[in-house]
Design a protein around this motif. Structure first.
Motif, PDB file in Angstrom:
ATOM      1  N   LEU A 378      -0.272   5.931  21.086  1.00  9.46           N
ATOM      2  CA  LEU A 378      -0.264   6.639  19.808  1.00  9.46           C
ATOM      3  C   LEU A 378      -1.452   7.586  19.691  1.00  9.46           C
ATOM      4  O   LEU A 378      -1.344   8.672  19.118  1.00  9.46           O
ATOM      5  CB  LEU A 378      -0.284   5.625  18.661  1.00  9.46           C
ATOM      6  CG  LEU A 378       0.914   4.674  18.597  1.00  9.46           C
ATOM      7  CD1 LEU A 378       0.740   3.677  17.463  1.00  9.46           C
ATOM      8  CD2 LEU A 378       2.204   5.471  18.415  1.00  9.46           C
ATOM      9  N   TRP A 379      -2.589   7.164  20.236  1.00 11.01           N
ATOM     10  CA  TRP A 379      -3.775   8.030  20.210  1.00 11.01           C
ATOM     11  C   TRP A 379      -3.537   9.284  21.051  1.00 11.01           C
ATOM     12  O   TRP A 379      -3.904  10.395  20.655  1.00 11.01           O
ATOM     13  CB  TRP A 379      -4.985   7.264  20.721  1.00 11.01           C
ATOM     14  CG  TRP A 379      -6.251   8.059  20.764  1.00 11.01           C
ATOM     15  CD1 TRP A 379      -6.968   8.399  21.856  1.00 11.01           C
ATOM     16  CD2 TRP A 379      -6.964   8.600  19.643  1.00 11.01           C
ATOM     17  NE1 TRP A 379      -8.086   9.124  21.502  1.00 11.01           N
ATOM     18  CE2 TRP A 379      -8.101   9.255  20.152  1.00 11.01           C
ATOM     19  CE3 TRP A 379      -6.735   8.591  18.269  1.00 11.01           C
ATOM     20  CZ2 TRP A 379      -9.021   9.909  19.332  1.00 11.01           C
ATOM     21  CZ3 TRP A 379      -7.645   9.245  17.440  1.00 11.01           C
ATOM     22  CH2 TRP A 379      -8.776   9.890  17.973  1.00 11.01           C
ATOM     23  N   LYS A 381      -0.695  10.671  21.582  1.00  6.21           N
ATOM     24  CA  LYS A 381       0.260  11.504  20.843  1.00  6.21           C
ATOM     25  C   LYS A 381      -0.448  12.340  19.781  1.00  6.21           C
ATOM     26  O   LYS A 381      -0.191  13.552  19.661  1.00  6.21           O
ATOM     27  CB  LYS A 381       1.316  10.608  20.193  1.00  6.21           C
ATOM     28  CG  LYS A 381       2.336  11.354  19.353  1.00  6.21           C
ATOM     29  CD  LYS A 381       3.327  10.383  18.713  1.00  6.21           C
ATOM     30  CE  LYS A 381       4.308  11.119  17.818  1.00  6.21           C
ATOM     31  NZ  LYS A 381       5.275  10.166  17.165  1.00  6.21           N
ATOM     32  N   ALA A 382      -1.349  11.729  19.020  1.00 10.39           N
ATOM     33  CA  ALA A 382      -2.075  12.461  17.984  1.00 10.39           C
ATOM     34  C   ALA A 382      -2.943  13.559  18.599  1.00 10.39           C
ATOM     35  O   ALA A 382      -3.027  14.673  18.075  1.00 10.39           O
ATOM     36  CB  ALA A 382      -2.937  11.495  17.171  1.00 10.39           C
ATOM     37  N   LEU A 420      -3.438  13.588  11.818  1.00  8.01           N
ATOM     38  CA  LEU A 420      -2.310  13.011  12.545  1.00  8.01           C
ATOM     39  C   LEU A 420      -2.577  11.568  12.954  1.00  8.01           C
ATOM     40  O   LEU A 420      -1.690  10.710  12.866  1.00  8.01           O
ATOM     41  CB  LEU A 420      -1.998  13.855  13.780  1.00  8.01           C
ATOM     42  CG  LEU A 420      -1.363  15.226  13.522  1.00  8.01           C
ATOM     43  CD1 LEU A 420      -1.224  15.991  14.829  1.00  8.01           C
ATOM     44  CD2 LEU A 420       0.000  15.074  12.854  1.00  8.01           C
ATOM     45  N   ALA A 421      -3.811  11.290  13.414  1.00  5.60           N
ATOM     46  CA  ALA A 421      -4.142   9.927  13.836  1.00  5.60           C
ATOM     47  C   ALA A 421      -4.024   8.951  12.672  1.00  5.60           C
ATOM     48  O   ALA A 421      -3.502   7.837  12.827  1.00  5.60           O
ATOM     49  CB  ALA A 421      -5.556   9.893  14.422  1.00  5.60           C
ATOM     50  N   ARG A 423      -2.165   9.302   9.947  1.00  2.97           N
ATOM     51  CA  ARG A 423      -0.747   9.157   9.580  1.00  2.97           C
ATOM     52  C   ARG A 423      -0.029   8.226  10.557  1.00  2.97           C
ATOM     53  O   ARG A 423       0.775   7.378  10.157  1.00  2.97           O
ATOM     54  CB  ARG A 423      -0.063  10.530   9.563  1.00  2.97           C
ATOM     55  CG  ARG A 423      -0.454  11.393   8.377  1.00  2.97           C
ATOM     56  CD  ARG A 423       0.259  12.742   8.441  1.00  2.97           C
ATOM     57  NE  ARG A 423       1.707  12.563   8.381  1.00  2.97           N
ATOM     58  CZ  ARG A 423       2.420  12.514   7.264  1.00  2.97           C
ATOM     59  NH1 ARG A 423       1.799  12.609   6.092  1.00  2.97           N
ATOM     60  NH2 ARG A 423       3.721  12.366   7.297  1.00  2.97           N
ATOM     61  N   ILE A 424      -0.341   8.359  11.841  1.00  4.08           N
ATOM     62  CA  ILE A 424       0.294   7.503  12.848  1.00  4.08           C
ATOM     63  C   ILE A 424      -0.145   6.053  12.672  1.00  4.08           C
ATOM     64  O   ILE A 424       0.666   5.125  12.768  1.00  4.08           O
ATOM     65  CB  ILE A 424      -0.050   8.019  14.256  1.00  4.08           C
ATOM     66  CG1 ILE A 424       0.681   9.339  14.519  1.00  4.08           C
ATOM     67  CG2 ILE A 424       0.317   6.989  15.317  1.00  4.08           C
ATOM     68  CD1 ILE A 424       0.273  10.015  15.806  1.00  4.08           C
ATOM     69  N   MET A 425      -1.434   5.849  12.381  1.00  5.49           N
ATOM     70  CA  MET A 425      -1.925   4.483  12.194  1.00  5.49           C
ATOM     71  C   MET A 425      -1.256   3.829  10.990  1.00  5.49           C
ATOM     72  O   MET A 425      -0.819   2.672  11.056  1.00  5.49           O
ATOM     73  CB  MET A 425      -3.443   4.476  12.009  1.00  5.49           C
ATOM     74  CG  MET A 425      -4.017   3.080  11.805  1.00  5.49           C
ATOM     75  SD  MET A 425      -5.805   3.085  11.554  1.00  5.49           S
ATOM     76  CE  MET A 425      -6.367   3.567  13.181  1.00  5.49           C
ATOM     77  N   GLY A 427       1.550   4.557   9.833  1.00  4.11           N
ATOM     78  CA  GLY A 427       2.949   4.349  10.167  1.00  4.11           C
ATOM     79  C   GLY A 427       3.199   3.049  10.898  1.00  4.11           C
ATOM     80  O   GLY A 427       4.326   2.530  10.898  1.00  4.11           O
ATOM     81  N   THR A 428       2.162   2.482  11.536  1.00  2.00           N
ATOM     82  CA  THR A 428       2.297   1.183  12.213  1.00  2.00           C
ATOM     83  C   THR A 428       2.091   0.016  11.258  1.00  2.00           C
ATOM     84  O   THR A 428       2.157  -1.145  11.689  1.00  2.00           O
ATOM     85  CB  THR A 428       1.277   1.077  13.357  1.00  2.00           C
ATOM     86  OG1 THR A 428      -0.059   1.079  12.816  1.00  2.00           O
ATOM     87  CG2 THR A 428       1.424   2.230  14.337  1.00  2.00           C
TER      88      THR A 428
END
Length: 505
Positions: A378-379, A381-382, A420-421, A423-425, A427-428
């Motif tokens: 995920l990191w 990806k961001a 982005l990071a 938002r992704i975090m 999202g988990t």
């Protein structure tokens, strides 16, 4: 050992050694920068800046994630395995690193010899010295910066850093007696210093691991596949970070701007990097990073990991903000003094890059959290998505933006990566509070400090020092009155120091 190497008590000992070592290192680093500006002509300093920027970029692009294999798994091996297996892991990774660097160096040397245009702005007459330095410095950083940090051997690391600075100062002092120096002699000095540091790092690592706890018989070592995954995902995100690094962007500027302009921007960048490395938050970062990873591996407590990460960012930002205020008010005067009146015209650039450091610090801390929690994919990806800001800025053109291409890319890239990071975090399902309330209060305190300093004269070194002191004092008073440090922070400070500095919390 009475406690494991990543315990609170051991971390405090490392912090003490770290801070004791960083005081002379900070003074020596500032001395080196000032001596470079005085003993090298603008042309030679510009050539040296290009070589060092190329060095950082080349080392970054050739890591293939090996640095994070050490940072992620050396603490695990030290807690659960034997001394022989730990040393075997580190030395195998270091040997792979040397092999990769030797191959890259041979390629660069061949290109510069037969296709000089392929070397870009790297001076052809310095290519051989550059390649030797690249191999020596890459191996040194693997043992000194990655292994000694991951093994919680900070006192030894600081000794090595001081020794390297003294070698460079001695070289610059000799150049001064000869009427000036050259980029070639600086590369030779850097190589000699790296080789000496490499030998010291290996010796200190061997002696520092004489005593280890008994191995855990139930522990299962990570597989090659797991290590490869950590390496590749961090390498992919690391490539993106290097595309947004000051070193890479200086190379881009070097292709469009005059050498004198590149030298001025390079001087500001070196000063910014020095400030970043010696911020209190960053001083503690390299120590706390290994502890955060080690403790999460042991306890798997994400709430505790998140709490320490947010606390680390708060301390980093609170100590950075007065530096930002000083750069905004006195940036030109500071550069005039530091560069012997050569680069004072870059004061606004200096101020802009100090504010960029806040975003950079937050991204570094998030990277540790993602890696500790095994969210490397995920990191990556961001980080990759943050590249979207580059095409429009390259379309506008570095030549048109001049030196402002540098902060434009750096700031926009960090904003996108951080957003982005987070938002992704989230999202988990993992919560992360940015803390806008205390950030706003911190900037209000900074505004009060800047306003107080603005009323003082700026003529003379005495008034410059007085103004910086007034700004800092007013900022600190404002931060206290606005209660930027809350009850949770006070509890963490008590835990970190091992003493009751704040009572009743």
């Amino acid at each position: 050992m009475s406690d494991h190497p990543y315990s609170g008590a051991n971390t405090r000992r490392n912090i003490f050694a770290f801070l004791v070592g960083k005081v002379p290192t900070a003074i020596l680093t500032a001395t080196i920068l000032a001596m470079l500006a005085r003993n090298l002509s603008a042309t030679e300093f510009g050539r040296y800046v290009v070589c060092m920027a190329m060095l950082d970029v080349t080392l970054g692009f050739s890591t293939i994630g090996l640095d994070w294999v050490i940072l992620r798994y050396a603490p695990v091996y030290r807690l659960h395995s034997t001394r022989a297996r730990l040393l075997g892991l580190i030395l195998r990774v270091a040997l792979v690193r040397v092999f990769v660097l030797a191959a890259v160096g041979a390629l660069i040397f061949a290109l510069a010899t037969f296709f000089p245009a392929a070397a870009g702005k790297l001076p052809v007459d310095l290519v051989w010295y550059f390649c030797v330095l690249m191999v020596a410095e890459g191996a040194t950083r693997m043992l000194r910066d990655n292994a000694l940090e991951a093994l919680s051997l900070q006192s030894r690391l600081q000794i090595i850093m001081i020794g390297k600075s003294l070698i460079l100062i001695a070289t610059l002092g000799y150049m001064g007696t000869q009427g000036g120096g050259t980029a070639q002699w600086m590369l030779i000095a850097e190589t000699a210093a790296s080789c000496i540091c490499l030998v010291l790092a290996l010796a200190f690592m061997l002696t520092g691991l004489k005593s280890m706890e008994q191995p855990d018989p139930a522990w299962v070592p990570p597989t090659f596949s797991q290590m490869r995954q950590v390496a590749l995902f961090n390498y992919s995100s690391g490539i993106v970070e290097y595309l947004f690094s000051t070193s890479f962007l200086m190379l881009v500027l070097g292709r469009f701007l005059a050498p004198a302009t590149v030298a001025g921007a390079g001087f500001v960048v070196r000063l910014i990097e020095m400030i970043r490395n010696y911020l209190p938050g960053m001083l503690v970062f390299s120590l706390v990073r290994s502890r955060m990873i080690g403790n999460y591996v042991r306890d798997r407590n994400f709430d505790d990991l998140r709490t320490w990460a947010r606390f680390l960012f708060k301390i980093s930002l609170l100590t950075l903000l007065p530096v930002c205020g000083i750069a905004a008010v006195y940036g030109r005067e500071i550069l005039e003094v530091a560069s012997a009146h050569r680069y004072g015209g870059y004061g606004v650039l200096f101020a802009a890059l100090t504010f960029w450091l806040a975003l950079r610090l937050h991204r570094l801390i998030l990277g540790v959290v993602f890696n500790a929690a095994d969210m490397m994919r995920l990191w990556a990806k961001a980080s990759a998505l943050s590249l979207l800001v580059l095409p429009p800025l390259l379309l506008i053109g570095p030549a048109r933006l001049d030196i402002w291409f540098l902060p434009a890319v750096l700031i926009s890239g960090e904003v996108v990566a951080n957003v982005l990071a987070l938002r992704i975090m989230r999202g988990t399902g993992r919560e992360w509070e940015t803390g806008w309330d205390w950030i706003i209060r911190s900037f209000l305190a900074l505004g009060a400090g800047v306003a107080a300093a603005a009323f003082l004269p700026r003529q003379g070194l005495a008034w410059l020092v007085a103004g910086m002191a007034v700004l800092t004092v007013v900022y600190c008073i404002g931060a206290l009155l606005l209660r930027v440090i809350d009850r949770t922070d006070q509890q963490l400070i008590n835990r970190s120091s091992g003493r009751t500095l704040f009572k009743g919390v």
